[in-house]
Design an enzyme around this catalytic site. Sequence first.
Site, PDB file in Angstrom:
ATOM      1  N   PHE A 114      -0.161  -7.290  13.030  1.00 51.44           N
ATOM      2  CA  PHE A 114      -0.983  -7.124  11.836  1.00 51.44           C
ATOM      3  C   PHE A 114      -2.343  -7.747  12.119  1.00 51.44           C
ATOM      4  CE2 PHE A 114       0.360  -5.993   7.370  1.00 51.44           C
ATOM      5  CZ  PHE A 114       1.339  -5.101   7.743  1.00 51.44           C
TER       6      PHE A 114
ATOM      7  N   GLN B 214      -9.895  -9.839  -2.126  1.00 51.10           N
ATOM      8  CA  GLN B 214      -9.778  -9.128  -0.847  1.00 51.10           C
ATOM      9  C   GLN B 214      -9.886  -7.617  -1.021  1.00 51.10           C
ATOM     10  OE1 GLN B 214      -5.889  -8.862   1.572  1.00 51.10           O
ATOM     11  NE2 GLN B 214      -7.298 -10.035   2.837  1.00 51.10           N
TER      12      GLN B 214
ATOM     13  N   HIS C  42      -9.017  -4.324   0.890  1.00 50.27           N
ATOM     14  CA  HIS C  42      -8.197  -3.848   2.008  1.00 50.27           C
ATOM     15  C   HIS C  42      -8.925  -2.672   2.634  1.00 50.27           C
ATOM     16  CE1 HIS C  42      -4.858  -2.071   4.180  1.00 50.27           C
ATOM     17  NE2 HIS C  42      -4.094  -3.102   3.877  1.00 50.27           N
TER      18      HIS C  42
ATOM     19  N   LEU D 165      -2.807   2.430  -1.579  1.00 54.47           N
ATOM     20  CA  LEU D 165      -2.811   1.754  -0.279  1.00 54.47           C
ATOM     21  C   LEU D 165      -2.166   2.533   0.862  1.00 54.47           C
ATOM     22  CD1 LEU D 165      -3.749  -1.075   0.712  1.00 54.47           C
ATOM     23  CD2 LEU D 165      -1.322  -1.576   0.917  1.00 54.47           C
TER      24      LEU D 165
ATOM     25  N   GLU E  47      -1.579  -1.686   6.222  1.00 58.07           N
ATOM     26  CA  GLU E  47      -2.100  -2.088   7.518  1.00 58.07           C
ATOM     27  C   GLU E  47      -1.132  -1.704   8.639  1.00 58.07           C
ATOM     28  OE1 GLU E  47      -4.048  -5.784   7.126  1.00 58.07           O
ATOM     29  OE2 GLU E  47      -3.568  -6.365   9.170  1.00 58.07           O
TER      30      GLU E  47
ATOM     31  N   ARG F 130      -9.044  -8.439   7.579  1.00 57.79           N
ATOM     32  CA  ARG F 130      -9.337  -7.379   6.607  1.00 57.79           C
ATOM     33  C   ARG F 130     -10.787  -7.354   6.148  1.00 57.79           C
ATOM     34  NH1 ARG F 130      -3.745  -7.419   3.089  1.00 57.79           N
ATOM     35  NH2 ARG F 130      -2.602  -6.361   4.736  1.00 57.79           N
TER      36      ARG F 130
ATOM     37  N   HIS G 292      -7.758  -5.242  -3.416  1.00 58.77           N
ATOM     38  CA  HIS G 292      -6.343  -5.291  -3.064  1.00 58.77           C
ATOM     39  C   HIS G 292      -5.642  -6.570  -3.466  1.00 58.77           C
ATOM     40  CE1 HIS G 292      -2.778  -4.457  -0.777  1.00 58.77           C
ATOM     41  NE2 HIS G 292      -2.962  -5.479   0.026  1.00 58.77           N
TER      42      HIS G 292
ATOM     43  N   ARG H 298      -7.023 -13.493   3.017  1.00 56.78           N
ATOM     44  CA  ARG H 298      -5.600 -13.525   3.356  1.00 56.78           C
ATOM     45  C   ARG H 298      -5.297 -12.619   4.536  1.00 56.78           C
ATOM     46  NH1 ARG H 298      -1.166  -9.992   2.207  1.00 56.78           N
ATOM     47  NH2 ARG H 298      -2.247  -8.604   0.774  1.00 56.78           N
TER      48      ARG H 298
HETATM   49  C1  LIG Z   1       0.076  -1.697  -2.485  1.00 59.13           C
HETATM   50  C2  LIG Z   1       0.296  -3.105  -2.031  1.00 59.13           C
HETATM   51  C3  LIG Z   1       0.886  -3.352  -0.808  1.00 59.13           C
HETATM   52  C4  LIG Z   1       1.074  -4.653  -0.364  1.00 59.13           C
HETATM   53  N1  LIG Z   1       1.646  -4.866   0.855  1.00 59.13           N
HETATM   54  C5  LIG Z   1       1.871  -6.123   1.285  1.00 59.13           C
HETATM   55  C6  LIG Z   1       2.516  -6.362   2.537  1.00 59.13           C
HETATM   56  O1  LIG Z   1       2.925  -5.444   3.240  1.00 59.13           O
HETATM   57  N2  LIG Z   1       2.691  -7.634   2.908  1.00 59.13           N
HETATM   58  C7  LIG Z   1       2.278  -8.699   2.153  1.00 59.13           C
HETATM   59  O2  LIG Z   1       2.473  -9.843   2.549  1.00 59.13           O
HETATM   60  N3  LIG Z   1       1.688  -8.492   0.951  1.00 59.13           N
HETATM   61  C8  LIG Z   1       1.484  -7.234   0.505  1.00 59.13           C
HETATM   62  N4  LIG Z   1       0.892  -7.042  -0.719  1.00 59.13           N
HETATM   63  C9  LIG Z   1       0.667  -8.183  -1.609  1.00 59.13           C
HETATM   64  C10 LIG Z   1       1.986  -8.692  -2.197  1.00 59.13           C
HETATM   65  O3  LIG Z   1       2.844  -7.605  -2.400  1.00 59.13           O
HETATM   66  C11 LIG Z   1       1.797  -9.402  -3.526  1.00 59.13           C
HETATM   67  O4  LIG Z   1       0.793 -10.370  -3.426  1.00 59.13           O
HETATM   68  C12 LIG Z   1       3.077 -10.110  -3.985  1.00 59.13           C
HETATM   69  O5  LIG Z   1       4.177  -9.259  -3.890  1.00 59.13           O
HETATM   70  C13 LIG Z   1       2.910 -10.625  -5.399  1.00 59.13           C
HETATM   71  O6  LIG Z   1       4.129 -11.069  -5.900  1.00 59.13           O
HETATM   72  P1  LIG Z   1       4.202 -11.849  -7.285  1.00 59.13           P
HETATM   73  O7  LIG Z   1       5.641 -12.187  -7.473  1.00 59.13           O
HETATM   74  O8  LIG Z   1       3.236 -12.956  -7.273  1.00 59.13           O
HETATM   75  O9  LIG Z   1       3.678 -10.831  -8.396  1.00 59.13           O
HETATM   76  P2  LIG Z   1       4.075  -9.323  -8.816  1.00 59.13           P
HETATM   77  O10 LIG Z   1       5.095  -8.733  -7.938  1.00 59.13           O
HETATM   78  O11 LIG Z   1       2.796  -8.613  -8.997  1.00 59.13           O
HETATM   79  O12 LIG Z   1       4.757  -9.536 -10.231  1.00 59.13           O
HETATM   80  C14 LIG Z   1       4.047  -9.918 -11.386  1.00 59.13           C
HETATM   81  C15 LIG Z   1       5.012  -9.988 -12.547  1.00 59.13           C
HETATM   82  O13 LIG Z   1       4.345 -10.563 -13.668  1.00 59.13           O
HETATM   83  C16 LIG Z   1       4.690  -9.862 -14.833  1.00 59.13           C
HETATM   84  N5  LIG Z   1       3.631 -10.067 -15.824  1.00 59.13           N
HETATM   85  C17 LIG Z   1       2.278 -10.075 -15.631  1.00 59.13           C
HETATM   86  N6  LIG Z   1       1.630 -10.302 -16.791  1.00 59.13           N
HETATM   87  C18 LIG Z   1       2.592 -10.458 -17.735  1.00 59.13           C
HETATM   88  C19 LIG Z   1       2.561 -10.711 -19.141  1.00 59.13           C
HETATM   89  N7  LIG Z   1       1.423 -10.861 -19.803  1.00 59.13           N
HETATM   90  N8  LIG Z   1       3.734 -10.780 -19.796  1.00 59.13           N
HETATM   91  C20 LIG Z   1       4.918 -10.628 -19.143  1.00 59.13           C
HETATM   92  N9  LIG Z   1       4.996 -10.381 -17.824  1.00 59.13           N
HETATM   93  C21 LIG Z   1       3.850 -10.308 -17.131  1.00 59.13           C
HETATM   94  C22 LIG Z   1       4.860  -8.430 -14.370  1.00 59.13           C
HETATM   95  O14 LIG Z   1       5.651  -7.705 -15.279  1.00 59.13           O
HETATM   96  C23 LIG Z   1       5.542  -8.631 -13.012  1.00 59.13           C
HETATM   97  O15 LIG Z   1       6.937  -8.740 -13.177  1.00 59.13           O
HETATM   98  C24 LIG Z   1       0.680  -5.740  -1.173  1.00 59.13           C
HETATM   99  C25 LIG Z   1       0.103  -5.496  -2.401  1.00 59.13           C
HETATM  100  C26 LIG Z   1      -0.128  -4.195  -2.816  1.00 59.13           C
HETATM  101  C27 LIG Z   1      -0.830  -3.978  -4.121  1.00 59.13           C
END
Ligand SMILES: Cc1cc2nc3c(=O)[nH]c(=O)nc-3n(C[C@H](O)[C@H](O)[C@H](O)COP(=O)(O)OP(=O)(O)OC[C@H]3O[C@@H](n4cnc5c(N)ncnc54)[C@H](O)[C@@H]3O)c2cc1C
Length: 571
Positions: free
Chosen positions: A116, A231, A233, A243, A246, A277, A344, A385
């Site tokens: 990566f 960031q 992407h 997306l 990568e 990135r 991103h 990141r």
């Molecule tokens: C398309 C894409 C691909 C990616 N690929 C990679 C990768 O290959 N490798 C990597 O390391 N990272 C990757 N990332 C980044 C990574 O996936 C995320 O940073 C990480 O998964 C975030 O996890 P989280 O648990 O913090 O939040 P999230 O999974 O975003 O979850 C947020 C939660 O908060 C809840 N929520 C938000 N606001 C409220 C509210 N007001 N009331 C109630 N619930 C609420 C939502 O319902 C959800 O359940 C990618 C991101 C994207 C967008």
Amino acid sequence: MSVEIRKYDVVIVGAGLAGCAAARECQMAGLKTVVLTKVHPLRSHSGAAQGGINAALNEADTTSHEFDTVKGSDYLGDQDAIELMCQKAPETIRWLEKMGAVFSRNEDGSIAQRPFGGQSQPRACFAKDRTGLICLQTIYEQAHRAGVEFLDEWYVGDLVYDNATSKVNGVVACNLRDTQFAIFNAKVVMFATGGYGRTYKINSNAHANTGDGLSIVARHGLPLEDMEFVQFHPSGLAGSGVLMSEAARGEGGHLLNSNGERFMSKYAPEKMELASRDVVSRGIEREIMEGRGVGEKKDAVYLDVRHLGEEKIMERLPELRDLALAFLGQDMAKEPIMIRATAHYSMGGIPTDINCHVKKNPTETVTGFYAAGECACVSVHGANRLGANSVLEAVLFGRHAGENIVKDIEAIAMVDVDESSADKFMKEVDWVIATNGSERVPALRAYLQETMTENAGVFRDEARLAKQKEIIKEIRKRYQNIRIDDSSRLFNTDMQEAIELGHMIDYAAFIVEGALARKESRGAQYREDYQSRDDANFLYHTYATMDGEGNISLDKGAVSIGKFQPEARTY
Ligand SMILES: Cc1cc2nc3c(=O)[nH]c(=O)nc-3n(C[C@H](O)[C@H](O)[C@H](O)COP(=O)(O)OP(=O)(O)OC[C@H]3O[C@@H](n4cnc5c(N)ncnc54)[C@H](O)[C@@H]3O)c2cc1C
């Protein structure tokens, strides 16, 4: 209207990787735990992560993982947190495996790892190009099995925070099915509300990524950290920003301009497409700005993976091929596809110490309040990141937050709260439903997104940022004059979108104010008027707070430097 008050030991907001991992730890330790989420847990944005999760499975490589992360962060990452993350990464992969996550393998049965950007070794473990989904399904399933209560389609709109004692006592939420309000009164609250990419027009994020958690925290006068670092992407599909992981470049994809040149040779001669990135995104946008873009509007470049062959594409990148076919009608096995940089990931967020305790200023923490995952800023990513470090962060620090809650909770008091705690959020919802102005929420949101992309995007300067600051003030004023069509209380998505826009306006102001004050270029923040990094004046974390009128004040926090002294960053 009466408000129900429900009692728990632990309330977690967000059911992505971070929320689910924390919830499982808490419930397994016998704490009564509820997870509130506005979408179904498996629709959290974590499920969209395609490319991978980093770990130095060969443990001799751990220091190098740390160094790559520190360098990638442009020396703004906190090295104590980075050390913890990199050292615990291999164990995190084994934990996921034991829980049932199936990773792609090499011929000899060992876990396969792909290269990566910005990394000196192939470290991204993956499950084809569905890594986040596999991890999320696994952890959600296991949290469920442990007995965690999940309440989905509940929208959290406020925090019950007692400023005098600096203690969080719960959250206020409404059930989206019928707009019934409830207070979730608890000893401990954890935010795992994810990122805030939706504030940009071209972005890779789920519709739910409206940064609610950050604005909710900021409205209580608590700080947000390093919000200027967003960031971009390098590879979002042209037009939509969806997306293209990568992984496409990790597997060997090339980037080409309208002359058919692999233009990254100019910007990162050694690492080429696999530079970090920020570097690749700027290369792409520079080619477009200078007229070497492709497509009808010349606002994209090509990503070419044809030389990998159809078999490898189908084995390693099946999801990406489907996405390009669905959104662009382009088959990556047969032709190059059109991409451009897309908003991103949010490096900034709710400041926490290394054990996920939310900070109320650079040196003190709030009692009973934790955050982890993308909404938090423990600052393992600093100013930029590295790919595949954030699924790792979400799982690892989510779990770590859970473990720390279990450790701390005995010493944390249960403070009973009354119905009045719900007043502020109930008033906000009632106002949105009843107010009868002339501004429309989708148009106002589009204006915010378009201007943020234009004025606070990949390339920034004083004039454009100052202009955006005024635009946000204007949008804030116009927001007071909105009107929605749906006045019912059943699944009122108009109401939800209006509340979310309010949040977007708040944290967009933090992004712009931080970017204006940081008169240097570091990681994802690139100032055309200050093109180099300036450690003498800017090697600090931004801590920003907001007053009732939306004005933002800035403070500074120290960066934790460990083994690696800042040096020039080249790829
Ligand atoms: C398309 C894409 C691909 C990616 N690929 C990679 C990768 O290959 N490798 C990597 O390391 N990272 C990757 N990332 C980044 C990574 O996936 C995320 O940073 C990480 O998964 C975030 O996890 P989280 O648990 O913090 O939040 P999230 O999974 O975003 O979850 C947020 C939660 O908060 C809840 N929520 C938000 N606001 C409220 C509210 N007001 N009331 C109630 N619930 C609420 C939502 O319902 C959800 O359940 C990618 C991101 C994207 C967008």
